[in-house]
Design an enzyme around this catalytic site. Structure first.
Site, mmCIF file in Angstrom:
data_model
loop_
_atom_site.group_PDB
_atom_site.id
_atom_site.type_symbol
_atom_site.label_atom_id
_atom_site.label_comp_id
_atom_site.label_asym_id
_atom_site.label_seq_id
_atom_site.Cartn_x
_atom_site.Cartn_y
_atom_site.Cartn_z
ATOM 1 N N GLY A 7 0.869 -1.187 0.000
ATOM 2 C CA GLY A 7 0.000 0.000 0.000
ATOM 3 C C GLY A 7 0.894 1.222 0.000
ATOM 4 N N GLY A 9 -0.122 4.322 -0.295
ATOM 5 C CA GLY A 9 -0.961 5.498 -0.057
ATOM 6 C C GLY A 9 -0.360 6.361 1.043
ATOM 7 N N GLY A 12 1.228 4.099 3.946
ATOM 8 C CA GLY A 12 2.330 3.264 3.442
ATOM 9 C C GLY A 12 3.537 4.088 3.024
ATOM 10 N NE ARG A 87 -9.791 3.479 13.676
ATOM 11 C CZ ARG A 87 -10.052 4.289 14.696
ATOM 12 N NH1 ARG A 87 -11.095 4.077 15.484
ATOM 13 N NH2 ARG A 87 -9.274 5.325 14.947
ATOM 14 C CG ASN A 119 -8.523 0.875 10.743
ATOM 15 O OD1 ASN A 119 -8.383 0.272 11.798
ATOM 16 N ND2 ASN A 119 -7.981 2.064 10.516
ATOM 17 C CG HIS A 174 -7.522 1.042 16.042
ATOM 18 N ND1 HIS A 174 -7.161 2.125 16.805
ATOM 19 C CD2 HIS A 174 -7.304 1.409 14.750
ATOM 20 C CE1 HIS A 174 -6.752 3.100 15.991
ATOM 21 N NE2 HIS A 174 -6.842 2.687 14.753
HETATM 22 N N1 APR Z 1 -2.896 -4.311 -3.183
HETATM 23 C C1 APR Z 1 -2.016 -3.316 -2.963
HETATM 24 N N2 APR Z 1 -2.394 -2.054 -2.695
HETATM 25 C C2 APR Z 1 -3.691 -1.795 -2.663
HETATM 26 C C3 APR Z 1 -4.682 -2.788 -2.869
HETATM 27 C C4 APR Z 1 -4.225 -4.103 -3.135
HETATM 28 N N3 APR Z 1 -5.068 -5.098 -3.344
HETATM 29 N N4 APR Z 1 -5.894 -2.198 -2.752
HETATM 30 C C5 APR Z 1 -5.689 -0.909 -2.461
HETATM 31 N N5 APR Z 1 -4.360 -0.643 -2.421
HETATM 32 C C6 APR Z 1 -3.682 0.619 -2.170
HETATM 33 C C7 APR Z 1 -4.334 1.811 -2.860
HETATM 34 O O1 APR Z 1 -4.008 1.844 -4.240
HETATM 35 C C8 APR Z 1 -3.729 2.973 -2.080
HETATM 36 O O2 APR Z 1 -2.532 3.452 -2.668
HETATM 37 O O3 APR Z 1 -3.731 0.963 -0.791
HETATM 38 C C9 APR Z 1 -3.418 2.364 -0.695
HETATM 39 C C10 APR Z 1 -4.231 2.971 0.423
HETATM 40 O O4 APR Z 1 -3.830 4.279 0.560
HETATM 41 P P1 APR Z 1 -4.781 5.467 1.036
HETATM 42 O O5 APR Z 1 -6.056 5.414 0.258
HETATM 43 O O6 APR Z 1 -3.980 6.720 1.049
HETATM 44 O O7 APR Z 1 -5.163 5.027 2.532
HETATM 45 P P2 APR Z 1 -4.276 5.245 3.857
HETATM 46 O O8 APR Z 1 -4.630 6.530 4.485
HETATM 47 O O9 APR Z 1 -2.860 4.955 3.564
HETATM 48 O O10 APR Z 1 -4.901 4.104 4.793
HETATM 49 C C11 APR Z 1 -4.704 2.733 4.501
HETATM 50 O O11 APR Z 1 -4.689 2.131 6.818
HETATM 51 O O12 APR Z 1 -5.137 3.430 8.666
HETATM 52 C C12 APR Z 1 -5.650 2.472 7.784
HETATM 53 O O13 APR Z 1 -8.045 2.915 7.757
HETATM 54 C C13 APR Z 1 -6.842 3.010 7.014
HETATM 55 O O14 APR Z 1 -7.506 0.916 6.082
HETATM 56 C C14 APR Z 1 -6.826 2.141 5.804
HETATM 57 C C15 APR Z 1 -5.334 1.877 5.575
#
Ligand code: APR
Length: 306
Positions: A7, A9, A12, A87, A119, A174
């Site tokens: 991830g 995002g 990550g 969540r 989450n 959480h």
């Molecule tokens: N494989 C890899 N990456 C994925 C997949 C997958 N199957 N599905 C989604 N992603 C990636 C998305 O492309 C995105 O870049 O996961 C990333 C999530 O990033 P954000 O949308 O910015 O979310 P973020 O704020 O990082 O939160 C991620 O952590 O704190 C928890 O509740 C939050 O569940 C959420 C997670």
């Protein structure tokens, strides 16, 4: 040490940046499903390293074979909350993502320690353990470190004390049922009840429980990421350095604290094998009741998966 972050995002990428800045791994791999995003962010992070005096190497990829032989895998992939969501509302979509990622971890990094951030946290950690088949010591959910840091922040803002002088811990799930241990808060070694009125302490407990939602409300399109990323890195450092810090983490309980077959936030010590020890704290009857309630809430959400 090789660390992979799934991830790319907000959470990550922030985790990967901090790991590289602190040179906690020689090799960092950032994986995402979206083409170009992990590659671009990894290159950007790499170019910051000369300015940090760090020789960490990071690559971004959409190919899970690149996580091969990672010692630690941090899973942040999934959908974050929007205003008004709990969540738990994320469960269906994030369970599918977590299952798919578990299969990749099992195939490519079978000896890794997995830190789950997605989450609803306790449920996703449970799913990760079941789907990978990993030993319970090697799947750890990040929640309590973050919730405790939020609690310490709010106490410090109220009393004006330095954060390092404040000890506080949040246990349980959480979610809305988390258990900030009011009776265990110490400020420069003094119980908080000697420093603040009970009503004030109750307000700080409430703000801690709502700490994530407060940020979601401001951001509108996503959830918190700087403090969550710092919390993951605290856990990674404890695993690597085996510093015996007591950190509240979501771990699989099989009788400890009286709970069975559940992931729940309790104090642990981490080390190179994952969870070294589950620390048994003396809880008051009231704290135990709150933890029971939290465990019930987590069990209910886990049952949605079954
Ligand atoms: N494989 C890899 N990456 C994925 C997949 C997958 N199957 N599905 C989604 N992603 C990636 C998305 O492309 C995105 O870049 O996961 C990333 C999530 O990033 P954000 O949308 O910015 O979310 P973020 O704020 O990082 O939160 C991620 O952590 O704190 C928890 O509740 C939050 O569940 C959420 C997670």
């Amino acid at each position: 040490m090789k660390i992979s972050v799934i991830g790319a995002g907000n959470v990550g990428a922030s985790v990967a940046l901090k790991i590289c800045e602190k040179e906690l791994a020689e090799e960092v791999v950032l994986v995402d499903i979206v083409e170009g995003v992990p590659q671009g962010k990894a290159l950007d992070i790499l170019q910051a390293m000369p300015l940090n005096g760090s020789n960490a190497r990071i690559t971004g990829t959409n190919d899970y074979s690149q996580i091969k032989d990672s010692g630690i895998v941090v899973v942040t992939a999934g959908v974050p909350r929007k205003p008004g969501m709990t969540r738990e509302d994320l469960i269906n979509v994030n369970a599918g993502i977590t299952k798919a990622i578990a299969a990749h971890i099992k195939a490519n990094a079978p000896d890794s320690i997995v830190i789950v951030v997605t989450n609803p946290l306790d449920v996703m950690a449970y799913l990760m353990m079941k789907e990978t088949g990993f030993d319970k010591k090697r799947v750890i959910g990040m929640a309590g470190v973050l919730d405790s840091a939020r609690f310490r922040t709010f106490i410090a803002l109220e009393t004006g004390d330095k954060v390092e002088d404040i000890e506080a811990m949040v246990l349980g799930g959480h979610g809305d049922s988390m258990v900030p241990l009011a009776e265990h808060i110490k400020i420069k070694g003094e119980p908080i009840n000697d420093v603040l009125e009970k009503e004030k302490v109750d307000q700080l407990v409430k703000r801690t429980k709502d700490g994530g939602a407060e940020i979601v409300k401001f951001l509108k399109t996503g959830s918190a990421f700087y403090a969550p990323a710092a919390s993951v890195v605290e856990m990674v450092e404890s695993i690597i350095n085996e510093d015996d810090k007591i950190l509240p983490c979501s771990v699989y309980l099989n009788g400890e604290y009286g709970y069975e077959d559940i992931f729940l936030g309790v104090p642990v010590k981490l080390g190179p094998e994952g969870i070294k020890e589950i620390v048994m704290l003396e809880l008051s009857d009231e704290e135990h009741d709150l933890l029971d309630n939290s465990a019930e809430e987590v069990k209910k959400t886990i049952s949605v998966l079954k």
